[in-house]
Design an enzyme around this catalytic site. Structure first.
Site, PDB file in Angstrom:
ATOM      1  N   SER A  71      26.368  45.456  52.223  1.00  0.00           N
ATOM      2  CA  SER A  71      26.453  43.666  52.368  1.00  0.00           C
ATOM      3  C   SER A  71      26.218  43.199  53.798  1.00  0.00           C
ATOM      4  O   SER A  71      26.328  41.987  53.819  1.00  0.00           O
ATOM      5  CB  SER A  71      28.321  43.561  52.505  1.00  0.00           C
ATOM      6  OG  SER A  71      28.591  43.701  51.123  1.00  0.00           O
ATOM      7  N   SER A  75      27.560  40.980  50.596  1.00  0.00           N
ATOM      8  CA  SER A  75      28.543  39.874  50.481  1.00  0.00           C
ATOM      9  C   SER A  75      28.424  39.037  51.684  1.00  0.00           C
ATOM     10  O   SER A  75      28.810  37.884  51.692  1.00  0.00           O
ATOM     11  CB  SER A  75      29.753  40.546  50.374  1.00  0.00           C
ATOM     12  OG  SER A  75      30.065  41.184  51.614  1.00  0.00           O
ATOM     13  N   LYS A 108      31.564  35.988  60.131  1.00  0.00           N
ATOM     14  CA  LYS A 108      31.993  36.070  58.521  1.00  0.00           C
ATOM     15  C   LYS A 108      33.200  35.752  58.535  1.00  0.00           C
ATOM     16  O   LYS A 108      34.360  36.375  59.523  1.00  0.00           O
ATOM     17  CB  LYS A 108      31.366  37.586  58.273  1.00  0.00           C
ATOM     18  CG  LYS A 108      31.598  37.651  56.593  1.00  0.00           C
ATOM     19  CD  LYS A 108      31.253  39.329  56.136  1.00  0.00           C
ATOM     20  CE  LYS A 108      31.374  39.304  54.646  1.00  0.00           C
ATOM     21  NZ  LYS A 108      30.738  40.551  54.409  1.00  0.00           N
TER      22      LYS A 108
END
Lengths: 485, 95
Positions: free
Chosen positions: A177, A153, A76
């Site tokens: 998330s 997210s 990420k």
């Protein structure tokens, strides 16, 4: 090859079925061919990846390979990666080349895994749909006629794994998330206990809630990645000094006699009948393996979202004050004085959702409001935690929904930010309490995947992974893939 | 509690953000919605409840007071928007 799990790829590499260079090139080719549509990567580090793959093949030739040697994965874009663009999904860090590695990044490097690139995300991890990324929205690979969100997210990590552009990815979870995008993309995602994985070099959103974990297809792969990610780190003063077990060792343990709690507050009349049925089927499946179920109560859980939307914005407003246009990040053109430079750099660099949260946080922390908001929220947070502590006196694991619904359309939550915040209604209490939680695929609603959530006691990641693995050996929801991959 | 336009400008100043005049009404509505969500907390009795700072109530671990970081000024300044002679440049602050 792209349908293989990390475990299967690891076996394939060790048996010489393919080399890491071949495997890495295979995924790079897939990213090139497919990611234009789903936008799950912000940066693809193809040259670096092939170098790492070559080095991995060399290590294997020398007989020094481990499980992870030569396995491709993605980070990420919240993890600082030395010499590589690290944006956190923001214009603020559009040109930020990190001078150092996050601990999670160095742990993955040491393992010998091959990083394919950095995945898209909601700006500074604030969002549940990936619509707030400065680098464009991510499309859920399960989308059919209408474009759907991947969740957020960690939506880029989830979409990339679901589309088989990478076998696995790192992710982070502040209020859901990891788990919510895992639910919406048909994946297995784990948020460890607060303090289990180092936050060093993981760009901070809400420091008392943030935690990194794996976004995987199977519990077994998640266990393998957590083995690499977890551990005490002197560079993160909130990381916990505690031995890391081998999370793969207990995957096959029997769950006969395991006590699972069902929070009555989560199984309420608002739950859709489809989701009710899916959860009931999952319960029956686990019952058939000997698990026992009982209703439990988490009486303060309805206060999780309100407490979170004080604590997270307060911590975010403090953390994001570091973006001042001086040492790194965006600086406005021709500032006329220092105040102008701060204000314009920040106003130009941050998107709307980030600004909203900074403002709420600044308000909650400002003189005269601190006790009414921040202190109050931290007190309520303890009540939420105490509910869990009492519940875990009689049970081993909690089972609940992860997200209220499967993937939804872009802009479907309307104009009011609160509607989006309710997306995390089942996941947030876990972050507030600091407990480990995971989501795993439990069924389909209108052809779209949806997950169930398992919550464990502190540092009981092994137990969660064990239950998830047992569920996955008896069901095939986790093996389903989007049609057009 | 509700957030009016004056409050918006005041907190924006505290947060070093500029809010366009035309965005103030929408923003004040958004923040009001968030605050009314948050206001549910006020109804809870929290007498004698210690605010929770860390899930395991962990305390700061101290290490020996020895140098652990090396000087990496050049490396860190390489990502700064403006530097000169090893110093960060900002607009003039002293006349």
């Amino acid at each position: 090859m792209f349908n293989k799990t990390v475990k299967e790829l690891s076996i394939g590499l060790s048996q010489g079925e393919f080399s890491s260079v071949e495997l890495t090139q295979h995924y790079l080719d897939r990213i090139k061919a497919k990611d234009g549509e789903i936008n799950s990567f912000i940066t693809v580090t193809d040259e670096l990846a092939l170098e790492e793959a070559k080095a991995a093949d060399q290590i294997r030739a020398e007989g020094k390979a481990t499980d992870w040697t030569g396995i491709p994965f993605a980070h990420k874009d919240i993890f600082c990666t030395k010499g590589v663009l690290t944006t956190c999904g923001s214009k603020m860090l559009e040109n930020f080349i990190s001078p150092y590695d996050a601990t999670v990044v160095s742990n993955m490097k040491t393992s010998g895994a091959v990083c394919l690139g950095k995945t898209n995300m909601d700006e500074f991890a604030m969002g549940s749909s990936n619509e707030t990324s400065y680098f464009g929205k991510v499309i859920n690979p399960w989308s059919d006629k209408e474009q759907l969100v991947p969740g957020g997210s960690s939506g880029g990590s989830a979409a990339a794994v679901a589309a088989r552009l990478t076998p696995i990815a790192t992710a982070t979870d502040t209020g859901g998330s990891i788990r919510q995008p895992a639910s919406l993309c048909g994946l297995t995602g784990l948020k460890p206990t607060y303090g289990r994985v180092s936050r060093y070099g993981m760009i901070a959103f809400a420091s008392s809630l943030d935690q990194a974990g794996p976004m995987a297809r199977t519990a077994e792969d998640a266990a393998m990645m957590l083995n690499v990610m977890a551990g005490h780190d002197a560079k993160d003063s909130t990381s916990i000094v505690k031995d890391v077990p081998d999370y793969t060792a207990s995957l096959n343990n029997s769950i006969d006699g395991l006590r699972i709690g069902l929070p009555k507050e989560f199984f309420n009349e608002h739950l859709s009948p489809e989701l009710q049925n899916i959860l009931q089927d999952s319960i029956k499946q686990l019952e058939s393996q000997g698990a026992t179920f009982k209703e439990i109560s988490l009486p303060h859980s309805h206060l999780s979202v309100p407490a979170y939307y004080v604590i997270a914005p307060a911590e975010c407003s403090a953390n994001l004050s570091r973006f001042d246009g001086v040492r790194y990040g965006h600086r406005c053109e021709d500032p006329k004085d220092l105040m102008d430079m701060y204000q314009r750099s920040r106003t130009e660099g941050f998107g709307d959702e980030v600004k909203r949260r900074i403002l709420i946080g600044a308000y909650a922390l400002s003189a005269g409001y601190y006790d009414a908001y921040y202190n109050k929220a931290q007190q309520v947070r303890r009540l939420i935690k105490n509910d869990f502590v009492s519940a875990f006196e009689d049970i081993d694991v909690i089972l609940s929904p992860t997200s209220p619904s499967p993937a939804f359309g872009f802009d479907s939550k309307g104009d009011d930010p609160v509607q989006m915040y309710l997306e995390d209604i089942f996941t947030i209490s876990t972050n507030l309490a600091g407990l480990p939680g995971m989501s795993l695929p439990a069924g389909l609603i209108n052809g779209l995947p949806i997950g169930m959530q398992l919550i464990g006691n502190y540092f009981e990641e092994s137990k969660l992974l064990n239950v998830a693995h047992r569920f996955q050996t008896a069901t095939d929801w986790h093996t389903l893939a989007p049609k057009n991959i | 509690m509700s957030i009016g336009p004056d409050d918006i400008n005041q907190i924006a100043h505290l947060a070093r953000l500029k809010i366009d005049e035309k965005d103030v009404p929408k923003l004040s509505g958004d923040l009001d919605n968030i605050l009314s969500l948050v206001d549910q907390l006020q109804a809870v009795n929290t007498d004698n409840i210690v605010p929770m700072a860390h899930p395991m109530d962990a305390v700061q671990i101290l290490r020996k007071d020895v140098v652990t970081e090396t000087n990496q000024r050049e490396k860190y300044q390489a990502v700064a928007p403006a530097v000169e002679d090893g110093l960060y440049l900002v607009p003039k602050v002293i006349e």
